[in-house]
Design a protein around this motif. Structure first.
Motif, PDB file in Angstrom:
ATOM      1  N   LYS A  51       0.973  -1.254  -0.260  1.00  0.00           N
ATOM      2  CA  LYS A  51      -0.265   0.076   0.388  1.00  0.00           C
ATOM      3  C   LYS A  51       1.148   1.443   0.345  1.00  0.00           C
ATOM      4  O   LYS A  51       0.856   2.492  -0.245  1.00  0.00           O
ATOM      5  N   PHE A  52       1.905   0.996   0.987  1.00  0.00           N
ATOM      6  CA  PHE A  52       2.370   2.376   0.669  1.00  0.00           C
ATOM      7  C   PHE A  52       4.431   2.759   0.183  1.00  0.00           C
ATOM      8  O   PHE A  52       4.791   3.608  -0.035  1.00  0.00           O
ATOM      9  N   GLY A  53       4.519   1.092  -0.355  1.00  0.00           N
ATOM     10  CA  GLY A  53       5.765   1.445  -0.488  1.00  0.00           C
ATOM     11  C   GLY A  53       6.017   1.967  -2.141  1.00  0.00           C
ATOM     12  O   GLY A  53       5.463   2.365  -2.710  1.00  0.00           O
ATOM     13  N   GLY A  54       7.059   2.889  -2.378  1.00  0.00           N
ATOM     14  CA  GLY A  54       7.143   3.720  -3.362  1.00  0.00           C
ATOM     15  C   GLY A  54       6.930   4.852  -2.646  1.00  0.00           C
ATOM     16  O   GLY A  54       7.348   6.493  -3.965  1.00  0.00           O
ATOM     17  N   GLN A  55       6.167   5.995  -2.249  1.00  0.00           N
ATOM     18  CA  GLN A  55       5.569   6.919  -1.734  1.00  0.00           C
ATOM     19  C   GLN A  55       6.634   7.454  -0.618  1.00  0.00           C
ATOM     20  O   GLN A  55       7.403   7.150  -0.089  1.00  0.00           O
ATOM     21  N   ALA A  56       6.562   8.691  -1.730  1.00  0.00           N
ATOM     22  CA  ALA A  56       8.127   9.743  -0.632  1.00  0.00           C
ATOM     23  C   ALA A  56       7.284   9.683   0.891  1.00  0.00           C
ATOM     24  O   ALA A  56       6.059   9.884   0.765  1.00  0.00           O
ATOM     25  N   GLY A  57       8.267   9.994   1.727  1.00  0.00           N
ATOM     26  CA  GLY A  57       7.181   9.871   2.498  1.00  0.00           C
ATOM     27  C   GLY A  57       7.389   8.491   3.464  1.00  0.00           C
ATOM     28  O   GLY A  57       7.109   8.817   5.087  1.00  0.00           O
ATOM     29  N   ALA A  58       6.766   7.857   3.378  1.00  0.00           N
ATOM     30  CA  ALA A  58       6.522   6.427   3.134  1.00  0.00           C
ATOM     31  C   ALA A  58       6.871   5.777   4.902  1.00  0.00           C
ATOM     32  O   ALA A  58       6.094   5.717   6.071  1.00  0.00           O
ATOM     33  N   SER A  99       9.946  -3.179   2.935  1.00  0.00           N
ATOM     34  CA  SER A  99      11.148  -3.980   2.445  1.00  0.00           C
ATOM     35  C   SER A  99      10.414  -5.708   2.073  1.00  0.00           C
ATOM     36  O   SER A  99      11.026  -6.316   1.715  1.00  0.00           O
ATOM     37  N   LEU A 100       9.430  -5.522   2.867  1.00  0.00           N
ATOM     38  CA  LEU A 100       8.941  -6.964   2.526  1.00  0.00           C
ATOM     39  C   LEU A 100       7.732  -6.996   1.386  1.00  0.00           C
ATOM     40  O   LEU A 100       7.048  -8.070   1.301  1.00  0.00           O
ATOM     41  N   LYS A 101       8.128  -6.712   0.713  1.00  0.00           N
ATOM     42  CA  LYS A 101       7.225  -6.501  -1.020  1.00  0.00           C
ATOM     43  C   LYS A 101       7.162  -7.575  -1.676  1.00  0.00           C
ATOM     44  O   LYS A 101       6.117  -8.373  -2.383  1.00  0.00           O
TER      45      LYS A 101
END
Length: 101
Positions: A51-58, A99-101
């Motif tokens: 859901k949040f991976g790759g979002q700036a400031g996640a 990191s768990l994607k």
């Protein structure tokens, strides 16, 4: 033989931080409500990463949610504040989860 030993050592050292961070999650009782790959009370950590991976400031946003709690993002059950988790630990946990994607 020497190449096999070097490759094994490199593989073990690369996976060590992932285990260390899971150990931190267990020591801070995160695993009472979360699991790496399935929903328990809260979402699976892999779902959070998706859901949040790759979002700036996640990572910073998740660290704040770990420390201060959250509600309404994953449904009606709120996540309580984790006052026993320091800011550094929260950032470590947030980076591990992402990191768990």
């Amino acid at each position: 033989m020497k190449r096999i030993l070097i490759a094994t050592a490199l593989a073990l050292s690369a996976s060590a931080p992932a285990w260390a961070d899971q150990a931190l999650a267990q020591s801070k009782n995160c695993m009472a409500c979360h699991s790496v790959d399935k929903k328990v009370v809260g979402p699976a950590f892999k779902d959070v990463a998706k859901k949040f991976g790759g979002q700036a400031g996640a990572a910073d946003m998740l660290a704040q949610k770990i420390m201060k709690g959250s509600s309404g993002v994953w449904g009606p059950v709120p996540m309580p504040a984790n006052t026993q988790v320091s800011e550094a630990e929260a950032k470590t946990l947030a980076n591990w989860v992402l990191s768990l994607k």
